[in-house]
Design an enzyme around this catalytic site. Structure first.
Site, PDB file in Angstrom:
ATOM      1  N   LYS A  13      18.186 -16.349  -6.935  1.00  0.00           N
ATOM      2  CA  LYS A  13      18.771 -17.666  -7.221  1.00  0.00           C
ATOM      3  C   LYS A  13      20.099 -17.848  -6.493  1.00  0.00           C
ATOM      4  O   LYS A  13      20.346 -18.884  -5.884  1.00  0.00           O
ATOM      5  CB  LYS A  13      19.003 -17.846  -8.734  1.00  0.00           C
ATOM      6  CG  LYS A  13      17.750 -17.682  -9.589  1.00  0.00           C
ATOM      7  CD  LYS A  13      18.042 -17.945 -11.053  1.00  0.00           C
ATOM      8  CE  LYS A  13      18.988 -16.951 -11.697  1.00  0.00           C
ATOM      9  NZ  LYS A  13      18.411 -15.628 -11.976  1.00  0.00           N
ATOM     10  N   ARG A  88      20.322 -21.077 -19.828  1.00  0.00           N
ATOM     11  CA  ARG A  88      19.591 -19.853 -20.155  1.00  0.00           C
ATOM     12  C   ARG A  88      19.000 -19.910 -21.550  1.00  0.00           C
ATOM     13  O   ARG A  88      18.302 -18.965 -21.943  1.00  0.00           O
ATOM     14  CB  ARG A  88      20.554 -18.662 -20.098  1.00  0.00           C
ATOM     15  CG  ARG A  88      20.514 -17.867 -18.802  1.00  0.00           C
ATOM     16  CD  ARG A  88      21.602 -16.825 -18.923  1.00  0.00           C
ATOM     17  NE  ARG A  88      21.393 -15.631 -18.168  1.00  0.00           N
ATOM     18  CZ  ARG A  88      21.831 -15.430 -16.923  1.00  0.00           C
ATOM     19  NH1 ARG A  88      22.450 -16.382 -16.271  1.00  0.00           N
ATOM     20  NH2 ARG A  88      21.657 -14.279 -16.337  1.00  0.00           N
ATOM     21  N   ARG A 127      20.569  -2.614  -4.267  1.00  0.00           N
ATOM     22  CA  ARG A 127      21.979  -3.030  -4.380  1.00  0.00           C
ATOM     23  C   ARG A 127      22.858  -1.824  -4.732  1.00  0.00           C
ATOM     24  O   ARG A 127      23.976  -1.693  -4.239  1.00  0.00           O
ATOM     25  CB  ARG A 127      22.141  -4.090  -5.481  1.00  0.00           C
ATOM     26  CG  ARG A 127      21.663  -5.459  -5.081  1.00  0.00           C
ATOM     27  CD  ARG A 127      22.301  -6.518  -5.973  1.00  0.00           C
ATOM     28  NE  ARG A 127      21.310  -7.231  -6.774  1.00  0.00           N
ATOM     29  CZ  ARG A 127      21.600  -8.222  -7.619  1.00  0.00           C
ATOM     30  NH1 ARG A 127      22.821  -8.611  -7.813  1.00  0.00           N
ATOM     31  NH2 ARG A 127      20.648  -8.816  -8.312  1.00  0.00           N
ATOM     32  N   ARG A 134      26.772  -4.754  -9.043  1.00  0.00           N
ATOM     33  CA  ARG A 134      27.742  -5.176 -10.057  1.00  0.00           C
ATOM     34  C   ARG A 134      27.693  -4.171 -11.198  1.00  0.00           C
ATOM     35  O   ARG A 134      26.747  -3.388 -11.302  1.00  0.00           O
ATOM     36  CB  ARG A 134      27.363  -6.560 -10.596  1.00  0.00           C
ATOM     37  CG  ARG A 134      27.149  -7.584  -9.506  1.00  0.00           C
ATOM     38  CD  ARG A 134      26.900  -8.967 -10.098  1.00  0.00           C
ATOM     39  NE  ARG A 134      26.047  -9.002 -11.266  1.00  0.00           N
ATOM     40  CZ  ARG A 134      25.085  -9.905 -11.453  1.00  0.00           C
ATOM     41  NH1 ARG A 134      24.840 -10.824 -10.549  1.00  0.00           N
ATOM     42  NH2 ARG A 134      24.369  -9.892 -12.560  1.00  0.00           N
TER      43      ARG A 134
HETATM   44  P1  ADP Z   1      21.634 -12.315 -13.303  1.00  0.00           P
HETATM   45  O1  ADP Z   1      21.656 -11.805 -11.905  1.00  0.00           O
HETATM   46  O2  ADP Z   1      21.295 -11.272 -14.314  1.00  0.00           O
HETATM   47  O3  ADP Z   1      20.800 -13.542 -13.465  1.00  0.00           O
HETATM   48  P2  ADP Z   1      24.164 -13.744 -13.734  1.00  0.00           P
HETATM   49  O4  ADP Z   1      25.169 -13.462 -12.704  1.00  0.00           O
HETATM   50  O5  ADP Z   1      23.522 -15.089 -13.740  1.00  0.00           O
HETATM   51  O6  ADP Z   1      23.105 -12.580 -13.659  1.00  0.00           O
HETATM   52  O7  ADP Z   1      24.784 -13.484 -15.191  1.00  0.00           O
HETATM   53  C1  ADP Z   1      25.351 -12.240 -15.527  1.00  0.00           C
HETATM   54  C2  ADP Z   1      25.652 -12.173 -17.030  1.00  0.00           C
HETATM   55  O8  ADP Z   1      26.558 -13.254 -17.387  1.00  0.00           O
HETATM   56  C3  ADP Z   1      24.456 -12.354 -17.956  1.00  0.00           C
HETATM   57  O9  ADP Z   1      23.764 -11.141 -18.158  1.00  0.00           O
HETATM   58  C4  ADP Z   1      25.150 -12.879 -19.221  1.00  0.00           C
HETATM   59  O10 ADP Z   1      25.798 -11.844 -19.915  1.00  0.00           O
HETATM   60  C5  ADP Z   1      26.233 -13.794 -18.678  1.00  0.00           C
HETATM   61  N1  ADP Z   1      25.769 -15.189 -18.483  1.00  0.00           N
HETATM   62  C6  ADP Z   1      25.664 -15.839 -17.290  1.00  0.00           C
HETATM   63  N2  ADP Z   1      25.221 -17.094 -17.459  1.00  0.00           N
HETATM   64  C7  ADP Z   1      25.009 -17.245 -18.792  1.00  0.00           C
HETATM   65  C8  ADP Z   1      24.529 -18.308 -19.596  1.00  0.00           C
HETATM   66  N3  ADP Z   1      24.144 -19.476 -19.051  1.00  0.00           N
HETATM   67  N4  ADP Z   1      24.455 -18.111 -20.933  1.00  0.00           N
HETATM   68  C9  ADP Z   1      24.832 -16.966 -21.484  1.00  0.00           C
HETATM   69  N5  ADP Z   1      25.286 -15.897 -20.793  1.00  0.00           N
HETATM   70  C10 ADP Z   1      25.372 -16.034 -19.458  1.00  0.00           C
END
Ligand code: ADP
Length: 188
Positions: A13, A88, A127, A134
């Site tokens: 994404k 989400r 990664r 990360r």
């Molecule tokens: P991923 O690559 O897992 O999709 P993101 O960078 O989108 O990771 O998100 C990393 C973390 O940030 C998630 O695991 C969650 O803890 C938090 N997070 C991100 N976006 C949301 C959201 N919309 N609602 C709740 N938690 C979120």
């Protein structure tokens, strides 16, 4: 135009959102990036969410809805945005519809990037090997992030299918092919 990029962690994404930002001037609104920036800056919000991100759990709907609303009202979103990692949960999707509706806007497309779990794990391992992982990119946390995705986030597909907005693309295709497939959906 307002787009939601949808898919499990590691689906690509962020990669596609960055390309859309560069090629179409639609800002990438990634709640994950915003939360990580808050953690890096050591803000009260960052301190509040740090442990939650490290575990791969979801932060509260209220927090992410507020940061998205604030970000969306910046002038660079005047022509829309690409939502990446948000919504989400159903509550977040409803809040997003309400927020856009209040501004006489709407989600135009929900683009689902479909990727097998096994490939997601391989991507995270890559990664880690490349040293660009990360803190939440480890096999254990990824397992939790996937569980959270299937439990809380995947049901959103139904929500958006009812609105007739979902287009499903093969997220295992090469990056450029996914970009082309998205361009077809957007009609250019
Ligand atoms: P991923 O690559 O897992 O999709 P993101 O960078 O989108 O990771 O998100 C990393 C973390 O940030 C998630 O695991 C969650 O803890 C938090 N997070 C991100 N976006 C949301 C959201 N919309 N609602 C709740 N938690 C979120």
């Amino acid at each position: 135009m307002n787009l939601v990029l949808f898919g499990p962690p590691g689906a690509g994404k962020g990669t596609q959102a960055k390309i859309l930002q560069t090629e179409r001037g639609l800002p990438q609104l990634s709640t994950g990036d915003m939360l990580r920036a808050a953690i890096a800056a050591g803000t009260p919000l960052g301190r509040q969410v740090e442990d939650i991100l490290a575990k791969g759990d979801l932060v509260s709907d209220e927090i992410v809805i507020n940061i998205i609303a604030e970000r969306y009202d910046q002038p660079d979103c005047k022509n829309g945005a690409v939502f990446d990692g948000f919504p989400r949960t159903i509550a977040q999707a409803q809040a997003l519809d309400t927020m856009l509706g209040a501004r006489a806007r709407k989600i135009d497309h929900v683009i689902e990037l479909k990727v097998d779990d096994k490939i997601l794990l391989d991507r995270v391992e890559q990664r880690i090997k490349q040293g660009i992982a990360r803190p939440d990119d480890n096999p254990e946390t990824l397992k939790n992030r996937l569980e959270v995705y299937y439990k809380n986030t995947a049901p959103l597909l139904d929500f958006y299918n009812k609105q007739g907005k979902v287009v499903t693309l093969d997220g295992m295709a090469p990056i450029a092919d996914v970009t082309d497939a998205i361009a077809k959906v957007l009609g250019a």
